[in-house]
Design an enzyme around this catalytic site. Sequence first.
Site, PDB file in Angstrom:
ATOM      1  N   ILE A 228      85.166  34.793  17.395  1.00 63.06           N
ATOM      2  CA  ILE A 228      85.674  36.154  17.593  1.00 63.06           C
ATOM      3  C   ILE A 228      87.167  36.162  17.944  1.00 63.06           C
ATOM      4  CG2 ILE A 228      85.173  36.433  20.078  1.00 63.06           C
ATOM      5  CD1 ILE A 228      83.890  39.178  19.306  1.00 63.06           C
TER       6      ILE A 228
ATOM      7  N   ASP B  94      83.794  34.088  26.801  1.00 62.38           N
ATOM      8  CA  ASP B  94      84.768  34.486  27.836  1.00 62.38           C
ATOM      9  C   ASP B  94      85.864  33.413  27.975  1.00 62.38           C
ATOM     10  OD1 ASP B  94      85.848  35.909  29.957  1.00 62.38           O
ATOM     11  OD2 ASP B  94      84.241  35.433  31.378  1.00 62.38           O
TER      12      ASP B  94
ATOM     13  N   SER C  12      75.122  38.409  26.228  1.00 67.15           N
ATOM     14  CA  SER C  12      74.006  37.918  27.078  1.00 67.15           C
ATOM     15  C   SER C  12      73.150  36.824  26.452  1.00 67.15           C
ATOM     16  CB  SER C  12      73.080  39.043  27.542  1.00 67.15           C
ATOM     17  OG  SER C  12      73.681  39.784  28.593  1.00 67.15           O
TER      18      SER C  12
HETATM   19  N1  AR6 Z   1      83.156  33.638  19.300  1.00 65.52           N
HETATM   20  C1  AR6 Z   1      82.029  34.368  19.156  1.00 65.52           C
HETATM   21  N2  AR6 Z   1      80.906  34.135  19.854  1.00 65.52           N
HETATM   22  C2  AR6 Z   1      80.930  33.116  20.749  1.00 65.52           C
HETATM   23  C3  AR6 Z   1      82.080  32.315  20.973  1.00 65.52           C
HETATM   24  C4  AR6 Z   1      83.227  32.617  20.204  1.00 65.52           C
HETATM   25  N3  AR6 Z   1      84.369  31.915  20.330  1.00 65.52           N
HETATM   26  N4  AR6 Z   1      81.773  31.389  21.926  1.00 65.52           N
HETATM   27  C5  AR6 Z   1      80.485  31.593  22.270  1.00 65.52           C
HETATM   28  N5  AR6 Z   1      79.972  32.634  21.557  1.00 65.52           N
HETATM   29  P1  AR6 Z   1      78.093  33.542  26.411  1.00 65.52           P
HETATM   30  P2  AR6 Z   1      76.660  35.548  28.042  1.00 65.52           P
HETATM   31  C6  AR6 Z   1      78.630  33.231  21.599  1.00 65.52           C
HETATM   32  O1  AR6 Z   1      77.442  32.414  27.122  1.00 65.52           O
HETATM   33  O2  AR6 Z   1      75.345  34.989  27.627  1.00 65.52           O
HETATM   34  C7  AR6 Z   1      80.450  33.243  30.645  1.00 65.52           C
HETATM   35  O3  AR6 Z   1      80.639  32.119  31.451  1.00 65.52           O
HETATM   36  C8  AR6 Z   1      77.489  32.409  22.128  1.00 65.52           C
HETATM   37  O4  AR6 Z   1      77.002  31.504  21.130  1.00 65.52           O
HETATM   38  O5  AR6 Z   1      79.524  33.453  26.082  1.00 65.52           O
HETATM   39  O6  AR6 Z   1      76.864  37.037  27.987  1.00 65.52           O
HETATM   40  C9  AR6 Z   1      80.833  34.544  31.339  1.00 65.52           C
HETATM   41  O7  AR6 Z   1      81.928  34.380  32.214  1.00 65.52           O
HETATM   42  C10 AR6 Z   1      76.461  33.469  22.470  1.00 65.52           C
HETATM   43  O8  AR6 Z   1      75.702  33.829  21.317  1.00 65.52           O
HETATM   44  O9  AR6 Z   1      77.918  34.937  27.226  1.00 65.52           O
HETATM   45  C11 AR6 Z   1      79.581  34.906  32.079  1.00 65.52           C
HETATM   46  O10 AR6 Z   1      79.501  34.225  33.319  1.00 65.52           O
HETATM   47  C12 AR6 Z   1      77.327  34.676  22.862  1.00 65.52           C
HETATM   48  O11 AR6 Z   1      78.663  34.344  22.477  1.00 65.52           O
HETATM   49  C13 AR6 Z   1      78.489  34.419  31.166  1.00 65.52           C
HETATM   50  O12 AR6 Z   1      79.049  33.364  30.379  1.00 65.52           O
HETATM   51  C14 AR6 Z   1      77.301  34.992  24.332  1.00 65.52           C
HETATM   52  O13 AR6 Z   1      77.261  33.788  25.075  1.00 65.52           O
HETATM   53  C15 AR6 Z   1      78.029  35.501  30.231  1.00 65.52           C
HETATM   54  O14 AR6 Z   1      76.925  35.031  29.507  1.00 65.52           O
END
Ligand code: AR6
Length: 172
Positions: free
Chosen positions: A11, A34, A121
């Site tokens: 993203i 994030d 999430s």
């Molecule tokens: N581009 C698009 N999607 C991504 C990317 C990227 N570069 N990197 C990961 N994903 P998560 P959550 C996807 O864990 O579950 C953080 O530490 C990933 O594969 O990023 O909402 C925050 O600070 C997954 O499908 O977020 C919070 O503490 C999706 O993004 C916590 O994680 C969401 O995974 C939030 O957890």
Amino acid sequence: MTELEVIQGDITALAVDVIVNAANSTLLGGGGVDGAIHRAAGPELLAECQNIAERHGGCPAGEAVITGAYKLPCKRVIHTVGPIWRGGGAREPELLGSCYRKSLILAQKEGLESIAFPNISTGVYGYPKTLAVKTAVQTVKAALPAIPGIKRILFVCFDQENYALYTAELTI
Ligand code: AR6
């Protein structure tokens, strides 16, 4: 007419008007998407998030705030906080739907026309992907009449499983 699209990829690379960050309620960064967004945007993003966190005490689950995008190719970043999955009886679908709806309403209010969402999430927060996709797509479709200014909505899937789920959900 608003277009809904599914893509697989990072993203942080997208030059849309606004990308959505799956943040935590401190707004001070973390892992997953994030971490990737903060790394790509540079330290000014964290400074702006710190400022918002100090003034508002962070951001509760289901809410959304907007910042600049700094070194990212998009124009703005919306930070929303998804629910942590606790088995499904802790208002998780309502809170997850609220993330999508409030992000869209905020984007519309700011005059932004294209928005990209990650699969909120479904990483660290453990929301089952098969359930999250239904809430995400249903909520976005239900919000469309309220957001006529938004022309393009992208669901950005990082993993193959989410990509397959979103592709199937959107072709129903
Ligand atoms: N581009 C698009 N999607 C991504 C990317 C990227 N570069 N990197 C990961 N994903 P998560 P959550 C996807 O864990 O579950 C953080 O530490 C990933 O594969 O990023 O909402 C925050 O600070 C997954 O499908 O977020 C919070 O503490 C999706 O993004 C916590 O994680 C969401 O995974 C939030 O957890």
